[in-house]
Design an enzyme around this catalytic site. Structure first.
Site, PDB file in Angstrom:
ATOM      1  N   ARG A  14      44.831  35.869  44.943  1.00  0.00           N
ATOM      2  CA  ARG A  14      43.880  34.855  45.423  1.00  0.00           C
ATOM      3  C   ARG A  14      42.426  35.307  45.312  1.00  0.00           C
ATOM      4  O   ARG A  14      41.513  34.496  45.473  1.00  0.00           O
ATOM      5  CB  ARG A  14      44.212  34.462  46.865  1.00  0.00           C
ATOM      6  CG  ARG A  14      45.394  33.507  46.969  1.00  0.00           C
ATOM      7  CD  ARG A  14      45.703  33.145  48.389  1.00  0.00           C
ATOM      8  NE  ARG A  14      46.489  34.181  49.071  1.00  0.00           N
ATOM      9  CZ  ARG A  14      46.780  34.157  50.357  1.00  0.00           C
ATOM     10  NH1 ARG A  14      46.345  33.173  51.132  1.00  0.00           N
ATOM     11  NH2 ARG A  14      47.501  35.124  50.890  1.00  0.00           N
ATOM     12  N   ASP A 102      44.174  45.950  53.268  1.00  0.00           N
ATOM     13  CA  ASP A 102      43.269  44.801  53.200  1.00  0.00           C
ATOM     14  C   ASP A 102      42.845  44.305  54.582  1.00  0.00           C
ATOM     15  O   ASP A 102      42.401  43.168  54.729  1.00  0.00           O
ATOM     16  CB  ASP A 102      43.917  43.661  52.405  1.00  0.00           C
ATOM     17  CG  ASP A 102      45.212  43.160  53.033  1.00  0.00           C
ATOM     18  OD1 ASP A 102      45.639  43.701  54.070  1.00  0.00           O
ATOM     19  OD2 ASP A 102      45.810  42.209  52.481  1.00  0.00           O
ATOM     20  N   GLY A 139      53.648  34.959  62.484  1.00  0.00           N
ATOM     21  CA  GLY A 139      54.858  35.241  63.230  1.00  0.00           C
ATOM     22  C   GLY A 139      54.531  35.463  64.701  1.00  0.00           C
ATOM     23  O   GLY A 139      53.528  36.103  65.028  1.00  0.00           O
TER      24      GLY A 139
END
Length: 449
Positions: A14, A102, A139
């Site tokens: 992305r 990241d 989650g």
């Protein structure tokens, strides 16, 4: 004893870039370098970076004798990445701290809290969690009253009632390695992505505790350019708050950027549209900007730099720079000098109280004290093949439009007549004139008829 593993194997599609995601720059350092820096104060026994996409490029960018690299040749999820550590940590009996390459905004204090909780309660695993106002897509982590993890359920699998729980998994873990090593070989890829998830191991290793991060911005992951820009805004807000609380004045902070590698002393004033980069140090009383870029440079006390660019250079106390000056290539400027408008210095040393007020270029030059560089003075330092030095002694003055053809030396107390081109050395205490004698021919128009 703690070993740190940093997951840095993904491409980051992305980002729309051939550069591995973790190597994209954030405030003067790559994303993964920021993650590495956050664990240095923890003094881990080993620091392992798990690489995959363009592994050699990542290794080259992170050259360090204290880092180890483990390759994940095929990226099959976070669990699969940690499986690659099994042969490298055989016989190890301590803890493993797992970080994402990241997620660059984690504070060391947060990691210290995670480790302390993990070791104090002797947990099999301790995970970092956060309460998000909008947890959609994350989650959910379900705990009892003692923060013991009962369940981790993916967002898509949560019932409407379960979605009301806003505690999410931040993806930062501390494991007792012996427990995790027993579970890793048995992970299953029973999901649509056919990947092995580390979260599946969390519920199998034993007692697991959650630790909430106080600032949810710390766990921002970077997957695209928009998130990279958001992370930069957060980083800038931290840096500017730090320096303003330490006695630095930022005029219009929104227009200023400061790398977190920069050091500032109290009573420095930073004007609008000014940018401070790299390993820059600025002493008290200096006023920088508006409109200046200072990079990898050391500025002494009471220096001003107006609409100018200074890179890889040193400026001593009381010197005035600009407007529109450019100092680069390890320029060294003494105290109480003036480097005025449209003056460029490259690999040049100036002594104290030396002035180059306007429209000059000094390259590969050594200039003494109390020298006056006249407007339009140029060191012709390049012969088309090599650069050559120019030396100018103390109290020497050059007239307007002087050209010094290097290699050349001017002694002390030399005066160079305006418009001269100097090709030979000049001894001390001389006036040097190197130009054609002016010739006037009367009646020029009439004689041409």
């Amino acid at each position: 004893m703690v070993v740190v593993a940093i997951l840095a194997a993904g491409r980051g599609t992305r980002m729309k870039s051939d550069l591995p995601k973790v190597l994209h720059s954030l405030g003067g350092r790559s994303i993964v370098e920021r993650v590495i820096a956050s664990v240095e104060p923890l003094s881990p026994s080993r620091r392992i970076v798990i690489v995959g996409y363009q592994a050699e490029e990542v290794k080259t960018a992170l050259q360090s004798s204290s880092l180890e690299f483990v390759e994940q040749t095929v990226q099959l999820g976070t669990g699969h990445a940690i499986q690659q550590l099994l042969p490298h940590l055989e016989g190890y009996g301590g803890d493993l701290l797992v970080l994402n390459g990241d997620v660059p905004l984690l504070r060391t204090q947060t990691l210290e809290k995670l480790l302390q909780t993990h070791q104090t309660y002797q947990n099999a695993a301790t995970i970092l969690t956060s309460h998000l106002p909008n947890p959609k897509g994350y989650g959910r982590v379900f705990c009892n009253g003692d923060n013991i993890v009962q369940q981790i359920i993916e967002d898509k699998d949560c019932s409407p009632a379960q979605k009301q729980n806003h505690r999410i998994n931040a993806g930062i873990y501390c494991f007792r390695w012996e427990n995790l090593a027993q579970v890793l070989p048995h992970l299953q890829a029973n999901n649509a992505q056919k990947e092995y998830y580390l979260t599946d191991a969390v519920t199998q290793v034993g007692r697991v505790m959650a630790v909430d991060v106080e600032d949810e911005q710390e766990i921002l992951g970077i997957n695209d350019r928009l998130q990279l820009a958001t992370a930069y805004e957060i980083l800038q807000a931290r840096v500017k708050e730090k320096w303003m609380m330490a006695g630095v004045t930022l005029i219009d902070p929104q227009s200023i950027t400061i790398d977190d590698t920069v050091e500032l002393q109290p009573d420095v004033i930073i004007e609008p549209q000014t940018h401070l980069r790299g390993n820059t140090f600025i002493h008290s009383g200096s006023r920088i900007g508006p409109g200046s870029l200072i990079e990898n440079s050391h500025l002494g006390a009471n220096v001003t730099a107006l609409y100018s660019v200074v890179s890889d250079s040193t400026i001593q106390t009381g010197t005035r720079i600009g407007p529109y000056a450019h100092l680069r290539g390890h320029a060294q400027v003494g105290a109480n000098c003036r480097i005025g408008n449209f003056v460029e210095l490259k690999n040049t040393q100036l002594g104290d109280r030396t002035n180059a007020a306007h429209l000059s270029y000094l390259g590969d030059a050594t200039v003494g004290t109390q020298v006056n560089i006249g407007a339009g003075t140029i060191t012709a330092n390049y012969d088309g093949v090599k650069k050559h030095p120019t030396k100018i002694g103390d109290r020497t003055s050059t007239g307007a439009n002087t050209v010094l053809v290097a290699p050349v030396t001017l002694g002390d107390d030399v005066y160079v007549a305006a418009g001269s081109t100097i090709t030979d050395d000049v001894p001390n205490d001389c006036l040097v004139i190197a130009r054609e004698r002016q010739v006037i021919k009367s009646g020029w128009r009439k004689n041409r008829e």
